[in-house]
Enzyme design. Structure first.
Site, PDB file in Angstrom:
ATOM      1  N   LYS A 181      25.193  32.073  25.822  1.00  7.00           N
ATOM      2  CA  LYS A 181      24.301  30.978  26.241  1.00  7.00           C
ATOM      3  C   LYS A 181      22.892  31.343  25.791  1.00  7.00           C
ATOM      4  O   LYS A 181      22.214  32.158  26.419  1.00  7.00           O
ATOM      5  CB  LYS A 181      24.358  30.830  27.761  1.00  7.00           C
ATOM      6  CG  LYS A 181      24.210  29.443  28.263  1.00  7.00           C
ATOM      7  CD  LYS A 181      22.876  28.827  28.373  1.00  7.00           C
ATOM      8  CE  LYS A 181      21.722  29.376  29.064  1.00  7.00           C
ATOM      9  NZ  LYS A 181      20.445  28.824  28.503  1.00  7.00           N
ATOM     10  N   GLU A 256      18.764  43.226  31.191  1.00  8.17           N
ATOM     11  CA  GLU A 256      17.580  43.683  30.455  1.00  8.17           C
ATOM     12  C   GLU A 256      16.456  42.739  30.841  1.00  8.17           C
ATOM     13  O   GLU A 256      16.456  41.574  30.435  1.00  8.17           O
ATOM     14  CB  GLU A 256      17.818  43.604  28.936  1.00  8.17           C
ATOM     15  CG  GLU A 256      18.952  44.470  28.438  1.00  8.17           C
ATOM     16  CD  GLU A 256      18.623  45.950  28.438  1.00  8.17           C
ATOM     17  OE1 GLU A 256      17.494  46.326  28.805  1.00  8.17           O
ATOM     18  OE2 GLU A 256      19.524  46.732  28.085  1.00  8.17           O
ATOM     19  N   CYS A 290       9.456  42.013  25.742  1.00  6.55           N
ATOM     20  CA  CYS A 290       9.663  42.679  27.026  1.00  6.55           C
ATOM     21  C   CYS A 290       9.007  44.047  27.029  1.00  6.55           C
ATOM     22  O   CYS A 290       8.617  44.535  28.079  1.00  6.55           O
ATOM     23  CB  CYS A 290      11.152  42.799  27.293  1.00  6.55           C
ATOM     24  SG  CYS A 290      12.038  43.549  25.932  1.00  6.55           S
ATOM     25  N   GLU A 391       4.194  40.609  34.944  1.00  7.09           N
ATOM     26  CA  GLU A 391       4.415  40.414  33.509  1.00  7.09           C
ATOM     27  C   GLU A 391       3.820  39.073  33.069  1.00  7.09           C
ATOM     28  O   GLU A 391       4.164  38.036  33.621  1.00  7.09           O
ATOM     29  CB  GLU A 391       5.914  40.421  33.216  1.00  7.09           C
ATOM     30  CG  GLU A 391       6.207  40.380  31.745  1.00  7.09           C
ATOM     31  CD  GLU A 391       7.700  40.267  31.445  1.00  7.09           C
ATOM     32  OE1 GLU A 391       8.371  39.407  32.060  1.00  7.09           O
ATOM     33  OE2 GLU A 391       8.188  41.025  30.593  1.00  7.09           O
TER      34      GLU A 391
HETATM   35  P1  NAD Z   1      14.546  33.484  31.678  1.00  8.35           P
HETATM   36  O1  NAD Z   1      15.036  34.488  32.674  1.00  8.35           O
HETATM   37  O2  NAD Z   1      13.825  32.294  32.140  1.00  8.35           O
HETATM   38  O3  NAD Z   1      15.768  32.950  30.795  1.00  8.35           O
HETATM   39  C1  NAD Z   1      16.643  33.830  30.132  1.00  8.35           C
HETATM   40  C2  NAD Z   1      17.974  33.144  29.971  1.00  8.35           C
HETATM   41  O4  NAD Z   1      18.562  32.983  31.261  1.00  8.35           O
HETATM   42  C3  NAD Z   1      17.894  31.754  29.357  1.00  8.35           C
HETATM   43  O5  NAD Z   1      18.983  31.567  28.472  1.00  8.35           O
HETATM   44  C4  NAD Z   1      18.029  30.852  30.567  1.00  8.35           C
HETATM   45  O6  NAD Z   1      18.545  29.583  30.251  1.00  8.35           O
HETATM   46  C5  NAD Z   1      19.000  31.646  31.410  1.00  8.35           C
HETATM   47  N1  NAD Z   1      19.008  31.312  32.838  1.00  8.35           N
HETATM   48  C6  NAD Z   1      17.979  30.856  33.596  1.00  8.35           C
HETATM   49  N2  NAD Z   1      18.401  30.658  34.859  1.00  8.35           N
HETATM   50  C7  NAD Z   1      19.691  31.018  34.909  1.00  8.35           C
HETATM   51  C8  NAD Z   1      20.680  31.063  35.942  1.00  8.35           C
HETATM   52  N3  NAD Z   1      20.418  30.673  37.193  1.00  8.35           N
HETATM   53  N4  NAD Z   1      21.916  31.501  35.637  1.00  8.35           N
HETATM   54  C9  NAD Z   1      22.201  31.918  34.390  1.00  8.35           C
HETATM   55  N5  NAD Z   1      21.327  31.878  33.371  1.00  8.35           N
HETATM   56  C10 NAD Z   1      20.074  31.454  33.632  1.00  8.35           C
HETATM   57  O7  NAD Z   1      13.677  34.329  30.630  1.00  8.35           O
HETATM   58  P2  NAD Z   1      12.851  33.737  29.405  1.00  8.35           P
HETATM   59  O8  NAD Z   1      11.612  33.100  29.941  1.00  8.35           O
HETATM   60  O9  NAD Z   1      13.754  32.979  28.514  1.00  8.35           O
HETATM   61  O10 NAD Z   1      12.471  35.101  28.656  1.00  8.35           O
HETATM   62  C11 NAD Z   1      11.394  35.887  28.988  1.00  8.35           C
HETATM   63  C12 NAD Z   1      11.846  37.067  29.838  1.00  8.35           C
HETATM   64  O11 NAD Z   1      12.831  37.816  29.177  1.00  8.35           O
HETATM   65  C13 NAD Z   1      10.702  38.031  30.088  1.00  8.35           C
HETATM   66  O12 NAD Z   1      10.671  38.406  31.442  1.00  8.35           O
HETATM   67  C14 NAD Z   1      11.044  39.223  29.233  1.00  8.35           C
HETATM   68  O13 NAD Z   1      10.502  40.439  29.668  1.00  8.35           O
HETATM   69  C15 NAD Z   1      12.525  39.216  29.261  1.00  8.35           C
HETATM   70  N6  NAD Z   1      13.065  39.944  28.126  1.00  8.35           N
HETATM   71  C16 NAD Z   1      13.653  41.169  28.355  1.00  8.35           C
HETATM   72  C17 NAD Z   1      14.135  41.918  27.288  1.00  8.35           C
HETATM   73  C18 NAD Z   1      14.778  43.269  27.506  1.00  8.35           C
HETATM   74  O14 NAD Z   1      15.535  43.686  26.650  1.00  8.35           O
HETATM   75  N7  NAD Z   1      14.519  43.949  28.619  1.00  8.35           N
HETATM   76  C19 NAD Z   1      14.050  41.407  25.996  1.00  8.35           C
HETATM   77  C20 NAD Z   1      13.450  40.184  25.803  1.00  8.35           C
HETATM   78  C21 NAD Z   1      12.973  39.444  26.884  1.00  8.35           C
END
Ligand code: NAD
Length: 498
Positions: A181, A256, A290, A391
């Site tokens: 997804k 992550e 991240c 963040e």
């Molecule tokens: P997000 O958590 O809003 O979304 C991430 C994914 O989760 C999306 O595909 C979203 O549709 C899905 N999602 C949202 N709600 C959900 C639910 N209830 N159930 C299942 N899936 C759900 O994050 P974002 O805004 O897309 O990305 C930014 C974040 O990602 C930042 O906090 C960043 O630090 C983190 N990030 C972490 C890493 C790592 O490897 N640690 C790498 C890149 C980004």
């Protein structure tokens, strides 16, 4: 006004077929440089989630995928790597249109991406069980590593195919099947990627992609009883929701999540190198990574000189069209994220931090209608301010002074997060000592933001659970079975446990 009906429509991939969502609904994907929609992707819900998980489960249990040897799975992964290498430029351009990151960075990322498929393709048939010299003379006992089952992979918008591949490659090498997804903001590259999965010859159902809002299609995927494991990259709140959903079904999870990583500069560092390291830590990818080095810890003796040089360097950054190879800072990927970054800038100002560069939206002519924020640096930040603890995920740097090594470690570790840290010093003793004391999953010395398919990656504390990349990552998708075979002439006393 964009005529939505005229936009290209990209179908999702379920059970080896390209299909619309069950409801026939679509959502727009926006180009952050223009601020306009440029593609439509299916807006899926529970019906689509069910179809995808059922397809993955059938492939896992009775389809052609379930009969492949590990070597055959490895060959398919290597073939997929070749196809990604062939199409790297095209995939990179799609990602740039969706997330606004620089073509210079996404091109390099996509050209590097095949290595994940080569590495885990090579590992697929080298996962061996062992014979246990068990303490019973009449027993032959050995272990097997078996796939955990159907994996749901959920990824964010900042590096869509890279973060998907960190999950797909080891999961498929392990023999699992996957439902991916992608983020609702950046789904187009994952759908283009499915065409390569098909061309490589993966049997139907081995890889499935469903698109849509996380709140609509996420929970039915996570909670589906035929899903064994969720591999999630995203924000802390999303990670918590996934963990709660997974707990109800007692499923395995890797997370992550976010970070507030310290980039620590000592007085004995090469100042010019460290300035570049600070820039790459926070302004590369417009700070939307991240592992962003969003807290810059400067030794008090070099603080003023360093800050001067840093501001002078950052001031020269060219902003504009991410497809232009001259651009150094692109737009923020999404409208809500753009607003969030601007909000945090106001929070920092209201907390008393001193804005020494930027501090608002970018109104440069080359930024057009895009969602651009000026590279922003705050000094006089202390570690209890929100700008030092939360963040931002944007081009906003918090500069904090420290007195000595102990002070630096205390400030660095005083964070809910623990994803990464940077150390700039010429002292090997200090580098080794500090790398052991910092609570972070990755520590870089005299460099920043280096990752590899070979090197384990993951977070301490609120930055995550489990590790991706490297040899160990394949075990996140395997479970160990122990087989006991009796060689005794007869079954001994059945009333006593052996
Ligand atoms: P997000 O958590 O809003 O979304 C991430 C994914 O989760 C999306 O595909 C979203 O549709 C899905 N999602 C949202 N709600 C959900 C639910 N209830 N159930 C299942 N899936 C759900 O994050 P974002 O805004 O897309 O990305 C930014 C974040 O990602 C930042 O906090 C960043 O630090 C983190 N990030 C972490 C890493 C790592 O490897 N640690 C790498 C890149 C980004």
């Amino acid at each position: 006004m964009t005529d939505l009906q005229a936009l290209p429509k990209h179908q999702q991939y379920i059970g080896g077929a390209f299909v619309d969502s069950a409801a026939g609904a679509w959502l727009e994907s926006y180009n952050p440089f223009t601020g306009k929609p440029w593609a439509l992707v299916p807006r899926s819900g529970a019906d689509d989630a069910n179809r995808a998980v059922e397809a993955a489960h059938t492939a896992l249990t009775s389809g052609p995928w379930s009969r492949l040897t590990a070597s055959q799975r490895g060959a398919l992964l290597r073939k997929l790597g070749d196809l990604i290498a062939r199409d790297a430029e095209r995939l990179a351009r799609i990602e740039v249109q969706d997330n606004g990151k620089l073509l210079a960075e996404m091109g390099a990322q996509l050209r590097y991406l095949p290595q994940w498929y080569y590495y885990y393709g090579g590992l697929a048939d080298k996962i061996e069980g062992s014979v246990i010299p068990v303490d019973r003379p009449d027993m032959f006992t050995f272990t097997r590593h078996e796939p955990v089952g159907v994996v749901v992979a959920i990824v964010p918008w900042n590096s869509p195919l890279l973060l998907a591949s960190w999950k797909l490659a080891p999961a498929l090498a392990a023999g699992c099947t996957v439902v991916l997804k992608p983020s609702e903001f950046t789904s187009v590259s994952a759908l283009a990627f499915c065409k390569l999965v098909e061309e490589a010859g993966f049997p139907p159902g081995a890889v499935n992609v469903v698109t849509g809002f996380g709140s609509e299609v996420g929970p039915p995927l996570v909670q589906h009883e035929k899903v064994a494991k969720i591999a999630f990259t995203g924000g802390e709140a999303g990670g918590q929701r996934v963990l709660e959903g997974a707990a109800r079904g007692l499923k395995g999870v890797t997370l992550e999540l976010g970070g507030k990583s310290p980039n620590i500069v000592f007085a004995d560092a090469s100042i010019d190198d460290a300035v570049k390291g600070a820039i790459s830590g926070i302004f590369a990818a417009t700070g939307q990574t991240c592992i962003a080095g969003s807290r810059l810890l400067l030794h008090e003796s070099i603080h003023d000189e360093f800050l001067r040089k840093l501001v002078a360097f950052a001031r020269t950054a060219r902003m504009g069209d991410p497809l232009s190879l001259d651009t150094q800072i692109g737009p923020v990927t999404t409208r809500p994220q753009f607003e969030k970054v601007l909000h945090y800038i106001e929070v920092a100002k209201s907390e008393g931090a001193t804005c020494v560069l930027g501090g608002g939206p970018a109104a440069r002519p080359e930024c057009g209608e895009g969602w651009f924020v000026e590279p922003t640096i705050f000094s006089d930040v202390h570690n209890q301010m929100r700008i030092a603890r939360e963040e931002v995920f944007g081009p906003v740097l918090s500069v904090i002074r420290f007195k000595d090594e102990d002070d630096a470690v205390r400030i660095a570790n005083d964070s809910p997060y623990g994803l990464a840290a940077g150390i700039w010093t010429k002292s090997i003793k200090r580098a080794i000592g500090l790398s052991q004391r910092l609570q972070a999953g990755s520590v870089w010395v005299n460099t920043y933001r280096a990752v590899s398919y070979m090197a384990p990656f993951g977070g301490y504390k609120h930055s995550g659970l489990g590790r991706e990349n490297g040899q160990d990552a394949i075990y996140e998708f395997l479970q160990t079975k122990c087989v006991w075979i009796s060689t005794a002439d007869e079954v001994p006393n059945p009333f006593i446990m052996r």
